[in-house]
Design a protein around this motif. Sequence first.
Motif, PDB file in Angstrom:
ATOM      1  N   ILE A  76      24.323  47.746  -0.929  1.00  0.00           N
ATOM      2  CA  ILE A  76      25.139  47.241   0.185  1.00  0.00           C
ATOM      3  C   ILE A  76      26.024  46.129  -0.361  1.00  0.00           C
ATOM      4  CG2 ILE A  76      25.110  46.135   2.444  1.00  0.00           C
ATOM      5  CD1 ILE A  76      22.316  47.285   2.864  1.00  0.00           C
ATOM      6  N   PRO A  77      27.332  46.295  -0.352  1.00  0.00           N
ATOM      7  CA  PRO A  77      28.203  45.260  -0.932  1.00  0.00           C
ATOM      8  C   PRO A  77      28.124  43.960  -0.142  1.00  0.00           C
ATOM      9  CG  PRO A  77      29.506  46.924   0.215  1.00  0.00           C
ATOM     10  CD  PRO A  77      28.102  47.435   0.185  1.00  0.00           C
ATOM     11  N   SER A  78      27.944  42.872  -0.861  1.00  0.00           N
ATOM     12  CA  SER A  78      27.863  41.573  -0.185  1.00  0.00           C
ATOM     13  C   SER A  78      29.181  41.199   0.467  1.00  0.00           C
ATOM     14  CB  SER A  78      27.457  40.491  -1.186  1.00  0.00           C
ATOM     15  OG  SER A  78      28.398  40.407  -2.251  1.00  0.00           O
ATOM     16  N   GLU A  79      30.283  41.833   0.025  1.00  0.00           N
ATOM     17  CA  GLU A  79      31.602  41.512   0.593  1.00  0.00           C
ATOM     18  C   GLU A  79      31.729  41.917   2.056  1.00  0.00           C
ATOM     19  OE1 GLU A  79      31.976  41.658  -3.775  1.00  0.00           O
ATOM     20  OE2 GLU A  79      31.050  42.949  -2.253  1.00  0.00           O
ATOM     21  N   LEU A  80      30.795  42.759   2.538  1.00  0.00           N
ATOM     22  CA  LEU A  80      30.865  43.152   3.949  1.00  0.00           C
ATOM     23  C   LEU A  80      30.773  41.950   4.876  1.00  0.00           C
ATOM     24  CD1 LEU A  80      28.766  46.438   4.399  1.00  0.00           C
ATOM     25  CD2 LEU A  80      31.225  46.142   4.637  1.00  0.00           C
ATOM     26  N   VAL A  81      30.140  40.885   4.401  1.00  0.00           N
ATOM     27  CA  VAL A  81      29.976  39.714   5.267  1.00  0.00           C
ATOM     28  C   VAL A  81      31.302  39.007   5.516  1.00  0.00           C
ATOM     29  CG1 VAL A  81      27.632  39.382   4.421  1.00  0.00           C
ATOM     30  CG2 VAL A  81      29.488  38.112   3.358  1.00  0.00           C
ATOM     31  N   THR A  97      20.333  51.743  -2.207  1.00  0.00           N
ATOM     32  CA  THR A  97      19.291  51.084  -2.997  1.00  0.00           C
ATOM     33  C   THR A  97      19.597  49.588  -3.108  1.00  0.00           C
ATOM     34  OG1 THR A  97      20.493  51.609  -5.034  1.00  0.00           O
ATOM     35  CG2 THR A  97      18.791  53.160  -4.333  1.00  0.00           C
ATOM     36  N   GLY A  98      18.777  48.895  -3.877  1.00  0.00           N
ATOM     37  CA  GLY A  98      18.964  47.452  -4.041  1.00  0.00           C
ATOM     38  C   GLY A  98      18.353  46.686  -2.886  1.00  0.00           C
ATOM     39  N   SER A  99      18.737  45.449  -2.747  1.00  0.00           N
ATOM     40  CA  SER A  99      18.183  44.584  -1.708  1.00  0.00           C
ATOM     41  C   SER A  99      19.213  44.299  -0.625  1.00  0.00           C
ATOM     42  CB  SER A  99      17.701  43.269  -2.330  1.00  0.00           C
ATOM     43  OG  SER A  99      18.772  42.627  -3.000  1.00  0.00           O
ATOM     44  N   ILE A 100      18.724  43.741   0.485  1.00  0.00           N
ATOM     45  CA  ILE A 100      19.628  43.310   1.550  1.00  0.00           C
ATOM     46  C   ILE A 100      20.373  42.068   1.059  1.00  0.00           C
ATOM     47  CG2 ILE A 100      19.764  42.479   3.920  1.00  0.00           C
ATOM     48  CD1 ILE A 100      17.186  43.989   4.498  1.00  0.00           C
ATOM     49  N   PRO A 101      21.700  42.063   1.120  1.00  0.00           N
ATOM     50  CA  PRO A 101      22.464  40.930   0.572  1.00  0.00           C
ATOM     51  C   PRO A 101      22.025  39.592   1.169  1.00  0.00           C
ATOM     52  CG  PRO A 101      23.932  42.733   1.149  1.00  0.00           C
ATOM     53  CD  PRO A 101      22.581  43.091   1.688  1.00  0.00           C
ATOM     54  N   PHE A 102      21.884  38.621   0.301  1.00  0.00           N
ATOM     55  CA  PHE A 102      21.502  37.279   0.729  1.00  0.00           C
ATOM     56  C   PHE A 102      22.536  36.700   1.688  1.00  0.00           C
ATOM     57  CE2 PHE A 102      21.678  32.657   0.054  1.00  0.00           C
ATOM     58  CZ  PHE A 102      20.370  32.305   0.287  1.00  0.00           C
ATOM     59  N   GLN A 103      23.803  37.112   1.514  1.00  0.00           N
ATOM     60  CA  GLN A 103      24.903  36.539   2.304  1.00  0.00           C
ATOM     61  C   GLN A 103      24.955  37.052   3.735  1.00  0.00           C
ATOM     62  OE1 GLN A 103      25.062  38.120  -0.537  1.00  0.00           O
ATOM     63  NE2 GLN A 103      26.119  36.913  -2.103  1.00  0.00           N
ATOM     64  N   ASP A 114      21.077  48.037  11.694  1.00  0.00           N
ATOM     65  CA  ASP A 114      20.216  49.199  11.440  1.00  0.00           C
ATOM     66  C   ASP A 114      20.450  49.674  10.005  1.00  0.00           C
ATOM     67  OD1 ASP A 114      18.691  51.474  11.419  1.00  0.00           O
ATOM     68  OD2 ASP A 114      19.475  52.274  13.313  1.00  0.00           O
ATOM     69  N   ILE A 115      19.427  49.470   9.151  1.00  0.00           N
ATOM     70  CA  ILE A 115      19.521  49.933   7.754  1.00  0.00           C
ATOM     71  C   ILE A 115      18.324  50.844   7.471  1.00  0.00           C
ATOM     72  CG2 ILE A 115      20.287  49.132   5.492  1.00  0.00           C
ATOM     73  CD1 ILE A 115      20.247  46.337   6.428  1.00  0.00           C
ATOM     74  N   PRO A 125      15.807  38.611   3.082  1.00  0.00           N
ATOM     75  CA  PRO A 125      16.460  37.312   2.868  1.00  0.00           C
ATOM     76  C   PRO A 125      16.198  36.387   4.053  1.00  0.00           C
ATOM     77  CG  PRO A 125      18.079  38.956   3.474  1.00  0.00           C
ATOM     78  CD  PRO A 125      16.783  39.695   3.287  1.00  0.00           C
ATOM     79  N   PHE A 126      15.831  35.148   3.779  1.00  0.00           N
ATOM     80  CA  PHE A 126      15.553  34.225   4.885  1.00  0.00           C
ATOM     81  C   PHE A 126      16.815  33.945   5.678  1.00  0.00           C
ATOM     82  CE2 PHE A 126      16.909  31.326   1.555  1.00  0.00           C
ATOM     83  CZ  PHE A 126      17.679  30.384   2.227  1.00  0.00           C
ATOM     84  N   THR A 127      17.994  34.205   5.074  1.00  0.00           N
ATOM     85  CA  THR A 127      19.266  33.954   5.764  1.00  0.00           C
ATOM     86  C   THR A 127      19.451  34.871   6.969  1.00  0.00           C
ATOM     87  OG1 THR A 127      20.307  35.452   4.169  1.00  0.00           O
ATOM     88  CG2 THR A 127      20.417  33.100   3.695  1.00  0.00           C
TER      89      THR A 127
END
Length: 593
Positions: A76-81, A97-103, A114-115, A125-127
């Motif tokens: 998931i590209p972090s740029e979506l935020v 794959t990978g993790s949920i972006p911290f951002q 919904d992922i 991520p705590f964020t």
Amino acid sequence: MLPPWRKRCGLGAGTSLGLRFRLGPPSPFWLAFHAAGTRTEATPVNGLSGSIPASLGDCKQLDMLNLSFNSLQGTIPSELVNSTSLVSLDLSNNNLTGSIPFQIGALLQLLRLDISFNNLSGQLPFTLGQCVQLSSLRLRSNMLNGSIPESFSDLKSVDQIDLSRNYFVGQIPEFFASMVFLEQLDLSINIFEGPIPTGGIFQNHSAVILDGNAGLCASAATNLFQFPVCTTKPAVKSKRKVLLLVKVIPPIAIALLSFIFFMATLLKRRQAQAGPYYNETMKKVSYGDIVKATNWFSPINKISSSHTGSIYIGRFEFDTDLVAIKLFHLEENGARNSFLSECEVLRNTRHRNIVKAVTVCSTVDLQNNEFKAIVFDFMANGSLDMWVHPKLHQNSPKRALSFGQRLRIAMDVALALDYMHNQLTPPLIHCDLKPGNVLLDYDMTARVGDFGSSRFLSSSPGSPEDLVGVEGTIGYIAPEYCMGYKVSTGCDVYGFGVLLLEMLTGRRPTDAMFTDGLSLHRFVSSAFPSRLGEVLDPHMAHEQHHEFDNVLEQRYIVPLVEVGLMCSMESPKDRPGMAEVCPKILSLKESFF
């Protein structure tokens, strides 16, 4: 020429969404832009592949993005935020794959996320707790792990949470009970353990799904979920008992110094009798105390029975904790030696994965007959045998052990054996390792027990003490026992290998199917590794959905089965030592959790 939506979102000519175009009907992917420019929505129909382009984040006014039910891959590209006006983000049913972006915490307007049904891993991520307007959170069927962040307590507006079919661990946070708008909570098929909260949404059984978390327990007063009642040990807070401690601390300190000196002497010369040691250093209990604690040896209090002894559950009048009391049948051959062996082991060992003795009673009964008993800490979840073969036990647990629990138990037993073989001088051999002698505490910690057949290896080669007698249990006895070999650590390693295979397949080594040379080892070996699924315990509760059974099998089950096969090799020289086995299982455990 670029489509108008590409120009508006700032996507260059080289950017690809993996679109599949076809003649005739419209493209399966479309973006609709409202003329006023106040709302932009991206919705899929089907057929998308490739990765999600980071440049989608340049769509500043995008407030709904739905790419569900496609074949999108990558992270998931972090740029979506950067699309800070996003209200709804649906990336479910893809191969991400990978993790949920911290951002992701920057999406302060987000109402729906919904992922679900992807291959996402890592911790939450705590964020995500900063998305305080979130009303629907669905992360079902991924490979997410770790505990639920405390920051989730800030999601005061959420009414639907689905974290099912992941690898989440720890206790269920109490703050879920204080979410006043929460109407649906699905935490099923994870590795949650400990007490279930009792307030808020947890008062509505139909609104909460907890199935598949074998480590959970419930309050006796509000058990709406059909989980075992939590076993708690009451804290001693009374002033009288505190004053009593103040009075006894000085003599205890003196006793400890004497104990250290005594143990130093004791280790130099192993005594055959254990009575005087226990009488001096442990709390004293009389025959009458044991009679009352077991309700006059009531059959209701009896947990199990063998040739050499019976075990009762009880509670002493002067204590609040439940205990297990093992009474030795001294009229039977071997019972006296069994008592002495257990005493010798228990006074020379101290390890979290070995059962702990509370005290010993060596006296006479009312008929002046010799009476010997050992009092142990009570193991609230019974024996491993009860969990692996529930149908063979009355009042046994109704839930299957998850793979994660089996992995933890394997690690606990391996650590106990490594301690006995490699950290004690002289080494200690159990000689009768089997699921019935592995006990489970209230938190499912495994502890090896029943040392009646055990022995310390003599430092003198060829000592008669090292010769093997007819001991142990059929199916778990190493083959070399029948050929006159001396006791060795390899005997326990073989028993551990059989126990491991039994725990993963749900079949005893003495199963009726094992005839004409077929054994549990050969049964598993014939299916290893390509057809392993055919021999695994069908009741094993996996902590993920079926799409990832193959991932679990290849990464964790296959290596663990391989350890079981190596340890249960017929020739002792082909078996590894516990010093080699422990790091392998520890590596699997750390990776899995």
